[in-house]
Design a protein around this motif. Structure first.
Motif, PDB file in Angstrom:
ATOM      1  N   LEU A 108       0.834  -1.208   0.000  1.00  0.00           N
ATOM      2  CA  LEU A 108       0.000   0.000   0.000  1.00  0.00           C
ATOM      3  C   LEU A 108       0.862   1.249   0.000  1.00  0.00           C
ATOM      4  CD1 LEU A 108      -2.874  -1.002   2.434  1.00  0.00           C
ATOM      5  CD2 LEU A 108      -3.013  -0.691  -0.040  1.00  0.00           C
ATOM      6  N   LEU A 112       0.384   3.905  -2.849  1.00  0.00           N
ATOM      7  CA  LEU A 112      -0.109   5.235  -2.463  1.00  0.00           C
ATOM      8  C   LEU A 112       1.018   6.257  -2.404  1.00  0.00           C
ATOM      9  CD1 LEU A 112      -2.596   4.152   0.356  1.00  0.00           C
ATOM     10  CD2 LEU A 112      -3.128   4.711  -2.029  1.00  0.00           C
ATOM     11  N   VAL A 116       0.249   6.715   3.123  1.00  0.00           N
ATOM     12  CA  VAL A 116      -0.669   5.728   3.692  1.00  0.00           C
ATOM     13  C   VAL A 116      -1.464   6.400   4.813  1.00  0.00           C
ATOM     14  CG1 VAL A 116      -0.889   3.445   4.733  1.00  0.00           C
ATOM     15  CG2 VAL A 116       0.962   3.901   3.136  1.00  0.00           C
ATOM     16  N   LEU A 121      -6.294   6.096   1.233  1.00  0.00           N
ATOM     17  CA  LEU A 121      -6.741   4.703   1.174  1.00  0.00           C
ATOM     18  C   LEU A 121      -8.172   4.617   0.647  1.00  0.00           C
ATOM     19  CD1 LEU A 121      -5.913   1.754   1.907  1.00  0.00           C
ATOM     20  CD2 LEU A 121      -7.174   2.102   4.020  1.00  0.00           C
ATOM     21  N   LEU A 128      -6.487  -1.626  -2.754  1.00  0.00           N
ATOM     22  CA  LEU A 128      -6.430  -2.398  -1.511  1.00  0.00           C
ATOM     23  C   LEU A 128      -7.050  -3.779  -1.709  1.00  0.00           C
ATOM     24  CD1 LEU A 128      -6.133  -2.845   1.583  1.00  0.00           C
ATOM     25  CD2 LEU A 128      -8.303  -1.618   1.843  1.00  0.00           C
TER      26      LEU A 128
END
Length: 184
Positions: A108, A112, A116, A121, A128
């Motif tokens: 992630l 991203l 994070v 998110l 995800l």
């Protein structure tokens, strides 16, 4: 007295949870033989939320990474306004669970661009979902290398049919096509 014989099982991860800094669920994926939330231990949404609040209350102010709670092994990590949890049975190997947690978090983080946090998110939930599917399937750990997960998520993201793409994806694709047609 004979010790009980445990049935062999590949179910190494029971659940992956992501909670916000208030302990509210942002994401929950559970793997059990019946695909029910924690083997019907928490059959109602009220009981599920109570369990998640219990996990959050036990972990949000500690620096440790492992907790035993209600017969489950919980490994966790926090970052800015998110709490990541990987849950296994009480006899599960904590290092295996931690490998899943680290792989998810690192994947992630790359996807991203090191941002994070809750808003980023929520804007990238499809990434995800794909990442968790690449890491764990049916409770069985498939991948622990974040580079491989990010690569596979990128490949799967490129193969989305036009009807299932978001407006942003369609516009981005159109911009790329126009840019390349002008550069010819």
């Amino acid at each position: 007295m004979d010790s009980p014989i445990l049935e062999p099982s590949l179910y190494t991860v029971k659940a992956v949870l992501i909670l916000d800094n208030d302990g509210d669920r942002l994401y929950a994926k559970v793997w059990t033989p019946s695909q029910k939330y924690y083997d019907d231990t928490y059959p109602t949404v009220k009981e599920q939320k109570a369990f998640e609040k219990n996990i959050f209350n036990k972990t949000h102010r500690t620096d440790s990474e492992i907790a035993l709670l209600e017969g489950l092994t919980v490994v966790y990590k926090s970052n800015i306004d998110l709490f990541f949890y990987v849950i296994g049975s009480s006899h599960e190997n904590e290092l295996m669970l931690m490998a899943v947690l680290n792989c998810l978090f690192d994947s992630l983080s790359q996807m991203l661009r090191k941002n994070v946090e809750r808003r980023a998110l929520l804007e990238n939930m499809e990434g995800l979902f794909l990442a968790v599917d690449e890491i764990v399937d049916g409770g069985v750990i498939l991948e622990s290398d974040p580079q491989q997960v990010v690569h596979r998520v990128a490949l799967r993201g490129d193969d989305v049919p036009l009807t299932e793409q978001t407006v942003t994806q369609v516009l981005q694709s159109a911009k790329e096509q126009i840019k390349w047609s002008l550069l010819r």
